[in-house]
Structures are given as structure tokens and as C-alpha cells.
Design a protein around this motif. Sequence first.
Motif, PDB file in Angstrom:
ATOM      1  N   GLU A  40      11.318  -5.446  24.756  1.00  0.00           N
ATOM      2  CA  GLU A  40      12.223  -6.522  24.390  1.00  0.00           C
ATOM      3  C   GLU A  40      13.662  -6.031  24.288  1.00  0.00           C
ATOM      4  OE1 GLU A  40      10.994  -8.218  20.650  1.00  0.00           O
ATOM      5  OE2 GLU A  40      12.484  -7.071  19.531  1.00  0.00           O
ATOM      6  N   ARG A  86      15.810 -12.837  20.727  1.00  0.00           N
ATOM      7  CA  ARG A  86      15.414 -11.757  21.618  1.00  0.00           C
ATOM      8  C   ARG A  86      14.768 -12.312  22.882  1.00  0.00           C
ATOM      9  NH1 ARG A  86      11.293 -13.784  22.266  1.00  0.00           N
ATOM     10  NH2 ARG A  86       9.358 -13.779  21.156  1.00  0.00           N
ATOM     11  N   GLU A 119       6.192  -9.302  28.409  1.00  0.00           N
ATOM     12  CA  GLU A 119       4.809  -8.861  28.223  1.00  0.00           C
ATOM     13  C   GLU A 119       4.259  -8.482  29.596  1.00  0.00           C
ATOM     14  OE1 GLU A 119       2.753 -12.130  26.465  1.00  0.00           O
ATOM     15  OE2 GLU A 119       4.366 -12.536  25.030  1.00  0.00           O
ATOM     16  N   ARG A 132      11.717 -11.075  25.440  1.00  0.00           N
ATOM     17  CA  ARG A 132      10.583 -10.145  25.392  1.00  0.00           C
ATOM     18  C   ARG A 132       9.755 -10.280  26.663  1.00  0.00           C
ATOM     19  NH1 ARG A 132       6.714  -9.786  20.157  1.00  0.00           N
ATOM     20  NH2 ARG A 132       8.589  -8.742  19.408  1.00  0.00           N
TER      21      ARG A 132
END
Length: 560
Positions: free
Chosen positions: A539, A514, A518, A516
Motif C-alpha cells: 500500500e 491509502r 492485493e 492498496r
Amino acid sequence: MQFSRRRFLSLLAASSAASLASAQVQAHARWRPGPNDIQPGDAFRHGVASGDPLQHRVILWTRVTPRSSRQRIRVKCVVALDPSMRHVVSKYQAFASSSSDFTVKIDAYGLKSGHTYYYQFFAMGEASPVGRTRTLPRETDQVRLAVASCSNLPAGFFGAYGLLARQYNLDAVLHLGDYIYEYGNETYGDGSAIDRIPEPNAETVSLADYRMRYAQYRRDHHLQEAHRLHPWIVVWDDHESANDAYRDGAENHQPGEGDWQIRRAAAMQAWFEWLPVRNPWGRRETAGRIFRRFRFGDLVQLDMLDTRLFGREQQVPMLIDGVTSELLVSPQELMQYLGEMNRADRQLLGAEQENWLYLQLAQAAERKVKWNVLGQQVMMGQLAVSAQGLPPGVRIPLNTDQWDGYAAARTRLLNMISAQELENTVILTGDFHSSWAHDIAVNPYDPSAYDPATGAGSVAVEFVGPAISSPFFVDPNPELIHSLEQFALYNNPHTRYVDLQFNGYMVVDLDRYRARAEYYHLDDVLNPDSSETLAAVIETTSGSRTVQRVSGRVGNAVSI
């Protein structure tokens, strides 16, 4: 005497080549710092930086403050395996002079892939701070990138840079443009109350102006720490030259401000001098070429783009007020401008860069790269509204400066991604002073072409990062902000996350399964020591081509 852009850029390339050549000729000279080399002082008041990392080399940067404008200053650089600089692996020598505003770049070569290195400069009997950098890995199962953009000095403090610096386990920092702003004070932010008045306190137009503005920014201690501790990969956007710039002009280039091509070349020269980027070589015209590729093994191919100065045609005017929904042009002009934005050969990247990008994507497909990441400036996800009197399915873009104003160019790119069967394309974006996450489809408003419930029809995903200090609204009203966020989510089915209020930065973490994002948001941009909040984690899983909000956090921020 006439001074053409071609001549200007050729002189820039020649002077840059001479500077780096002298550094490489002197590499590995037998020299160690002695007591007279490391006295405290102010020679390195602008800090150190590294950038454009490759597997076996990286650019090391500093600026030496001269005692006179006529000085030619010998600068030494040491690269080591440890922060105490005891295990030296390379030594270099170069010269700082007025031709490059006393900035120095060392293209440190012969390094090992995927390794952390430390470096330090010496000049005029003084030592710089010790910097830390990292080369790109030959093989890896995880890549972690910080994403930043839009640092406006009078609009607030650069605390986000200081917090970003503490993200210890980064492979690189991607800065997606608007590293500086060209305005004087009180044009877009008033720094009087926080002692952040731009230098010069006027719009930057000349080479001397742009150099002074970069020098002021680079004295900020938060920005210096982010540069000192991580290698950067940088592209420009519009404010490094002038607001809403394009290939042949800019909204903020006014009559009386001189020839645009001369101003543009001056802005480019200052950018190349003051940032840790590898100067372009080859044909003379490539001095303004900043699109380039970085490979993190077979996990990530990063293609950095120029959606601003290289090939962009002029924007059409803004068509509708995003808050009041009032048309800003006549109905007749509206249809004319909508036709222009959808013209089949309309260019945002320019034909040369577009062909280059298609070649990179084709090669990534051949190499079976897991993630194709595009670092670029303006939002690709559609942001448009329907209006009375328009044909069915026709929408009005809220921002004609982004990819919406160049719809055919976006369609060509998405068709290329589909043709190469690239399952994992992630677009990283700055410019918009807000946080967004999108599915990217050719027409997300057509239910037969895109299903927001499953993401079917999406070709790629986009993570748009917040600004370091520039505001989305100059005078924010929390109720208005919340209503506009809900309006954006309701009218744009491909938009999965939006925040229009907070400044900050992103960290994008990619592994085999994946990618992702933040989103770190500042609590208060007007507090230089503001804390931060992990506001959202979004994600996309490998092969899904759609984003979703999740909980959790990858990695830890630590103090250095």
C-alpha cells in the motif's frame, strides 16, 4: 485495388456508428420477452459482457452465432434492477451482421450513477445469460478495481478469471492488454496436453484469423464469468496484433505477412468488435485511439493509456542478457543505443496522447482529485544494471520494450506530475508476467535524488500485476527464480516487492487515506480449478508517494 489504412479505419468507424445508431433509435421499444424468445440453445455461446462504464451509461456486448453468414439478426436487450429481470428500466434493439462478426454493442444510456444493473439479450428465439454491470459513482469514498493482463490460452487455464469473477464488490475490471496472443501452438506455450490448441493453429495475420482467435477465447467459461459479472475497462498491448508492436511495425511481423498497416487495422477492428469498449467517434483517424478517462467522483481519476500502437517509436534491440549479464551488442553499439533511448524527443505515447494526458492531470489537480490512476501496459519502474566499462552512473536496461527504453518520455511525465504537485499518482501495469511494486523516481539509483529508506524523491508508485496464464519463465527453475528476485531487489532500491513465479491478478482498493494492492496468485495455472493465495498486500498512504508491504486484506470474495 489499393486499400489504405485511412480507408480501412473510416469504414470501421462508419459501420460501428451505424450499428450503435440503430440500437439507440429503437431504445425503449414496447417489448417484453415471451415464451418463444427464451428457448435454450447455442446462439449466445460467447456469453455477455459490459464495459466502459460512465455515470449514466455503459456498453453492453454480446455475440450471436448465426445460422448462415448472410443473416442479419435482430437482437433485443433488456436492462433491469434485479437479476430476475422483473424491474425493467430500459429496452434496446440492434442488429448483428457479418460486417461486425455478428457482435452487438448497446450503449445503454439514461442510467443512474453508482447503481448495479442486470441485462439480458434475446435473439433467434433464445436468451443470453443474465449479466451484471455497474455505473460509475458521482460521489464515493472507496473504489475497488481488479487488474488483469496477459491471458495466453495454450500456456495454461484461465482459472484466475474465474476467481476474479468471485470478487463480488468490484467497481470494474481493468484489463491492461494481451487479451489474446497471436501465436500458433508450440510458439509460446503448448496446449496439446491440456486441449488448448489455438484456433487457427497458426499465427493470426488476417481479420478472419483475429476474429477466430477472439471467438475461441470467449468460449472459455472462466473468462465468460468475469465478463458477465463485472464491467471491464480495457486497453490493448502488443499480442492483440503482434509481439513487440510499435506504431510502424512489430518484431513478430515478418516479410511475407503482408502490409503492417493492414494487419494492424485488422487487429484493431477485431478488438473493437469483440470487446465491450465504446467505439471512438470524431475524426476518422480516432478509430485507433483507445486512451480515455474515467472518473469515480473526486476520489479517483483513471486515465487509460496506449503505450503500444498510437505513438511508440521502434524499440532498440535488447542490450544485455538478464540471466547471464552478457552484452548482446558490441560496446560501440551499446553507447549508440543508450544515446537513442535517452534522446530528448523520443516518444512512447506520441505527442498527441502525451498532451492529452498532461491536460487530464492538470484538470485532476484543479478538481483536487484524491488519486490519479494511470492504467497502462509496460513497466515504468527502472530495471537496469551497471556494467564494467560504462561511465559512472550509467546503467543498461534489461528490457528495452518498457519505459526504460524511452527514458526521456518517462522523465517528461514525472516532471509534469511534479509540476502539478500531484501527491497521489498510482500507475497500474501489466505485460511483464510477474508481480512488482515500485517507488517511481526520475533516477532512483542516485542517492542524492532518491532515498529508499524514506521514499523521498519518489514522484509516484507503481503496482505491476501478474499474468493470467503467461509465464515469466517458460521452464521455471525455483532456485534460479529466487536468485533473480533477490538480484532485482538488491540492484533496484526503488523495488519493494517482486515475484517472478506465479500467475494471477491484482485487486486495487482506494479510499481517502491509502491505495492498496492485493496480489492474488494461482496455486497451479495448469489446474482449471486451481485455488488462490493472497500472496502480498502493498500500500501507499495519501501524500507519501512510496509503497510498503503490509498485512491484512480488504473486502471478501464470495460465490455468485
